[in-house]
Design an enzyme around this catalytic site. Structure first.
Site, PDB file in Angstrom:
ATOM      1  CE  LYS A 157     -10.418 -39.767 -21.183  1.00  0.00           C
ATOM      2  NZ  LYS A 157      -9.581 -39.799 -19.899  1.00  0.00           N
ATOM      3  CD  GLU A 210     -18.475 -51.419 -12.938  1.00  0.00           C
ATOM      4  OE1 GLU A 210     -18.151 -52.787 -13.583  1.00  0.00           O
ATOM      5  OE2 GLU A 210     -17.492 -51.186 -12.409  1.00  0.00           O
ATOM      6  CB  CYS A 247     -17.382 -46.683  -6.241  1.00  0.00           C
ATOM      7  SG  CYS A 247     -17.055 -48.593  -7.083  1.00  0.00           S
ATOM      8  CD  GLU A 255     -19.237 -41.023  -5.808  1.00  0.00           C
ATOM      9  OE1 GLU A 255     -19.161 -40.307  -6.598  1.00  0.00           O
ATOM     10  OE2 GLU A 255     -19.219 -42.231  -5.119  1.00  0.00           O
TER      11      GLU A 255
HETATM   12  P1  NAD Z   1     -15.714 -38.897 -14.280  1.00  0.00           P
HETATM   13  O1  NAD Z   1     -16.506 -39.896 -14.772  1.00  0.00           O
HETATM   14  O2  NAD Z   1     -15.200 -37.900 -13.724  1.00  0.00           O
HETATM   15  O3  NAD Z   1     -14.146 -39.977 -14.912  1.00  0.00           O
HETATM   16  C1  NAD Z   1     -14.008 -41.120 -15.234  1.00  0.00           C
HETATM   17  C2  NAD Z   1     -13.937 -40.801 -16.998  1.00  0.00           C
HETATM   18  O4  NAD Z   1     -14.772 -40.234 -18.073  1.00  0.00           O
HETATM   19  C3  NAD Z   1     -12.533 -39.725 -17.319  1.00  0.00           C
HETATM   20  O5  NAD Z   1     -11.252 -41.116 -18.115  1.00  0.00           O
HETATM   21  C4  NAD Z   1     -12.696 -39.486 -18.235  1.00  0.00           C
HETATM   22  O6  NAD Z   1     -11.626 -38.727 -18.479  1.00  0.00           O
HETATM   23  C5  NAD Z   1     -13.864 -39.578 -18.708  1.00  0.00           C
HETATM   24  N1  NAD Z   1     -15.084 -38.299 -19.356  1.00  0.00           N
HETATM   25  C6  NAD Z   1     -15.386 -37.328 -18.446  1.00  0.00           C
HETATM   26  N2  NAD Z   1     -16.094 -36.632 -19.649  1.00  0.00           N
HETATM   27  C7  NAD Z   1     -15.958 -37.520 -20.119  1.00  0.00           C
HETATM   28  C8  NAD Z   1     -17.511 -37.570 -21.443  1.00  0.00           C
HETATM   29  N3  NAD Z   1     -17.974 -36.235 -21.064  1.00  0.00           N
HETATM   30  N4  NAD Z   1     -17.160 -38.013 -22.811  1.00  0.00           N
HETATM   31  C9  NAD Z   1     -15.890 -39.572 -22.053  1.00  0.00           C
HETATM   32  N5  NAD Z   1     -15.298 -39.454 -20.883  1.00  0.00           N
HETATM   33  C10 NAD Z   1     -15.401 -38.656 -20.602  1.00  0.00           C
HETATM   34  O7  NAD Z   1     -14.470 -39.929 -12.763  1.00  0.00           O
HETATM   35  P2  NAD Z   1     -13.712 -40.456 -12.051  1.00  0.00           P
HETATM   36  O8  NAD Z   1     -13.688 -38.608 -10.679  1.00  0.00           O
HETATM   37  O9  NAD Z   1     -12.247 -40.407 -12.204  1.00  0.00           O
HETATM   38  O10 NAD Z   1     -14.019 -41.310 -10.788  1.00  0.00           O
HETATM   39  C11 NAD Z   1     -14.648 -41.293  -9.396  1.00  0.00           C
HETATM   40  C12 NAD Z   1     -15.957 -41.287  -9.602  1.00  0.00           C
HETATM   41  O11 NAD Z   1     -16.664 -43.391 -10.303  1.00  0.00           O
HETATM   42  C13 NAD Z   1     -16.841 -41.478  -8.643  1.00  0.00           C
HETATM   43  O12 NAD Z   1     -18.537 -41.480  -9.100  1.00  0.00           O
HETATM   44  C14 NAD Z   1     -16.725 -43.291  -8.554  1.00  0.00           C
HETATM   45  O13 NAD Z   1     -17.938 -43.760  -7.470  1.00  0.00           O
HETATM   46  C15 NAD Z   1     -17.263 -43.763  -8.823  1.00  0.00           C
HETATM   47  N6  NAD Z   1     -16.736 -44.881  -9.658  1.00  0.00           N
HETATM   48  C16 NAD Z   1     -17.492 -46.168  -9.422  1.00  0.00           C
HETATM   49  C17 NAD Z   1     -17.661 -47.847  -9.944  1.00  0.00           C
HETATM   50  C18 NAD Z   1     -18.225 -48.894  -9.877  1.00  0.00           C
HETATM   51  O14 NAD Z   1     -17.656 -49.802 -10.294  1.00  0.00           O
HETATM   52  N7  NAD Z   1     -19.665 -48.455 -10.153  1.00  0.00           N
HETATM   53  C19 NAD Z   1     -15.946 -48.376  -9.746  1.00  0.00           C
HETATM   54  C20 NAD Z   1     -14.899 -46.721  -9.444  1.00  0.00           C
HETATM   55  C21 NAD Z   1     -15.326 -45.240  -9.570  1.00  0.00           C
HETATM   56  O1  6OD Z   2     -13.941 -55.294  -7.497  1.00  0.00           O
HETATM   57  C1  6OD Z   2     -14.571 -55.222  -8.361  1.00  0.00           C
HETATM   58  O2  6OD Z   2     -14.441 -55.762  -9.478  1.00  0.00           O
HETATM   59  C2  6OD Z   2     -14.754 -53.741  -9.012  1.00  0.00           C
HETATM   60  N1  6OD Z   2     -15.470 -52.943  -9.912  1.00  0.00           N
HETATM   61  C3  6OD Z   2     -14.912 -52.388  -7.764  1.00  0.00           C
HETATM   62  C4  6OD Z   2     -15.184 -51.165  -8.014  1.00  0.00           C
HETATM   63  C5  6OD Z   2     -14.520 -50.121  -6.706  1.00  0.00           C
HETATM   64  C6  6OD Z   2     -14.807 -48.947  -7.143  1.00  0.00           C
HETATM   65  O3  6OD Z   2     -14.141 -48.887  -5.985  1.00  0.00           O
END
Ligand code: NAD
Ligand code: 6OD
Length: 486
Positions: free
Chosen positions: A178, A254, A288, A390
């Site tokens: 998804k 993550e 992130c 954040e």
């Molecule tokens: P988000 O949580 O809003 O959405 C991520 C995904 O989850 C989307 O595909 C969304 O449609 C889906 N989603 C939302 N609500 C849902 C539910 N109730 N059930 C199932 N699916 C659902 O995140 P975003 O805005 O797309 O991404 C930004 C966030 O992601 C930031 O907080 C960032 O720190 C985090 N992030 C973390 C990492 C990591 O490796 N830790 C990497 C990249 C991004």
């Molecule tokens: O490099 C990766 O494997 C990874 N998960 C990076 C995450 C980036 C966050 O925005």
């Protein structure tokens, strides 16, 4: 440009829904396509295809054949490099240099690395003594878990999706992806790649849509989804965890971060400025692992703030294909509003605005995009919103510190625990401080330097579990013990 249709990819075919929503380009808000919105029926079909494929030719393939096929996937991504660059560029507006050097190559590497890794998976066996003296042989076999639900964010779409799809398939699972509603492009294109190289139908499936009451929720609640791997916001992780508790399904998360950058006075100054600038402003701060809290040892504080200001002001926003572009836009108007609301909060809470704080003037059509200025603040207490929450924008607060203990306590004073970057030339101090920071990843004199064999994940509210190397194999397989009485 004719708007595209972003359809689901189910059982090897592109299929549409009656409901669609618009995908607009973040750089100029131009319409680039219509995304088909999946509901329960589309998710059911994709999960059924994934489940059926677990019994088809995919399951009888030798490891060598599977490895070979995944190498072909990687090679096909590389052959269609420009198509992937354009899809990702239109989805998120990243500068081309980042797409060409990070995003798309990592998309291919995520398949090759994990395919190679499954060639040497260790298992356990024990000869167990028994009272009759004959003993028993205990051994474990590793099996794929089944259909894996892969829920993805928008900030690095291909990299973050294939980082999970690569190992999931390498271990013999099937997937239903998804993608984020904001970034449908490369997940759809990957369907074409799978068909072109002969990945069996139903192994890779994509259902587009939103989260709550849409494809995301239906996928994570589906009883035939064996495990869920998710990257995104911490509060979404909590909702998915609740969904996964029904059926006691495994999760790998993550999540968000509020990462500290720590700069000691003995650092290599120019490299530290360069490194913190990357950590704060790369991908318009939508990483992130990025650094929104910077702590600089007092003797070099003023000099550091001045140097980072010069650096921030030298980053040129612009169209992704322009060579001089160093900064893309934010993903959406909604995210721009969120980031600008933090720019206002910082002002209201009494920040000294070193640079930025608003929207840059952009020429022509680019004026319709979701731009913000790289922004630096100083002078706020540790309780300020921009230090605690954040933001996910190109901004950071810089504060001085006087001792190791003080900076360790400040770095750890957060609910998150994803990453840290430490800048010092004192090796003992680097190791000493790193060991005390409560995060999944600490970089010393570097940032976002990746080796895909290492454990990757977050502490505290930044995640559950580790992926990368053997840790991915742990998540994407199940061990079964078999005991043979001799
Ligand atoms: P988000 O949580 O809003 O959405 C991520 C995904 O989850 C989307 O595909 C969304 O449609 C889906 N989603 C939302 N609500 C849902 C539910 N109730 N059930 C199932 N699916 C659902 O995140 P975003 O805005 O797309 O991404 C930004 C966030 O992601 C930031 O907080 C960032 O720190 C985090 N992030 C973390 C990492 C990591 O490796 N830790 C990497 C990249 C991004
Ligand atoms: O490099 C990766 O494997 C990874 N998960 C990076 C995450 C980036 C966050 O925005």
């Amino acid at each position: 440009m004719e708007p595209k249709q972003f359809r689901h990819f189910v059982n090897g075919e592109f299929v549409g829904s009656t409901k669609t929503f618009e995908k607009r380009r973040p750089t100029d808000n131009a319409l680039i396509g219509h995304v088909h919105e999946g509901g329960q029926a589309e998710v059911d079909a994709a999960v059924a295809a994934g489940k059926a494929a677990m019994k088809g030719p995919w399951s009888t393939m030798s490891v060598e054949q599977r490895v070979d096929l995944l190498h072909k996937v990687a090679d096909e991504i590389t052959r269609r490099f420009e198509d992937f660059v354009i899809a990702e560029r239109d989805d998120i507006g990243q500068p081309r240099s980042m797409l060409e050097h990070v995003a798309i190559p990592r998309g291919a590497a995520n398949f090759k690395t994990f395919a190679d890794m499954v060639k040497n998976v260790p298992t356990e066996s024990f000869l167990t003594p028994t009272p009759d003296g004959a003993g028993a042989l205990n051994y474990a076999i590793r099996v794929p878990k089944g259909v894996i639900g892969v829920v993805c964010p928008w900030n690095m779409p291909l990299l973050l999706m294939t980082w999970k799809v690569g190992p999931a398939l390498a271990c013999g699972n099937t997937v239903v992806v998804k993608p984020s509603e904001e970034t449908p492009g490369t997940a759809t294109l990957l369907g074409e790649v799978m068909n072109a190289v002969g990945v069996p139908k139903g192994v890779y499936n994509v259902v587009h849509g939103f989260g709550p009451n849409s494809a995301g929720e239906f996928l994570t609640k589906h009883k035939n989804v064996a495990a869920i791997t998710f990257t995104g916001e911490t509060r979404t992780g909590a909702a998915i965890m609740r969904a996964a508790s029904d059926g006691i399904r495994d999760v790998s998360f993550e999540l968000g971060g509020k990462n500290a950058g720590i700069v000691f006075a003995d650092c290599d100054f120019d490299k530290a400025v360069e490194g913190i600038a990357r950590a704060a402003f790369l991908n318009c701060g939508q990483v992130c692992l990025g650094t929104e809290r910077v702590y600089v040892e007092r003797p070099i504080f003023d000099k550091f703030v001045a140097a980072l200001k010069v650096k921030a002001e030298s980053i040129k926003p612009g169209a992704p294909d322009e060579k001089s572009t160093g900064l893309g836009p934010l993903i959406s108007a909604e995210h721009q509003r969120k980031v600008l609301s933090y720019y206002e909060k910082a002002k209201a809470e009494g920040a000294n605005i070193v640079t930025g704080g608003s929207v840059p003037q952009m020429p022509g059509e680019l004026a319709n995009g979701h731009w913000v200025q790289p922004t630096i603040w100083t002078g706020l207490p540790e309780t300020a919103s921009v230090i605690r929450e954040e933001i996910f924008g190109p901004c950071c607060h810089i504060a001085p510190f006087d001792s190791e203990d003080e900076v360790i306590a400040k770095a750890n004073d957060t609910d998150y625990g994803l990453s840290t970057t430490i800048w010092t030339t004192n090796l003992s101090r680097a190791h000493r401080v790193a060991a005390q920071i409560e995060v999944g990843i600490t970089w010393i004199n570097s940032w976002f330097l990746r080796d895909l064999r290492t454990p990757f994940g977050g502490s505290k509210q930044s995640g559950i579990g580790r992926e990368g190397g053997v840790h991915s194999l742990e998540f994407y397989t199940e061990q079964r013990n078999i005991c043979v009485k001799l």
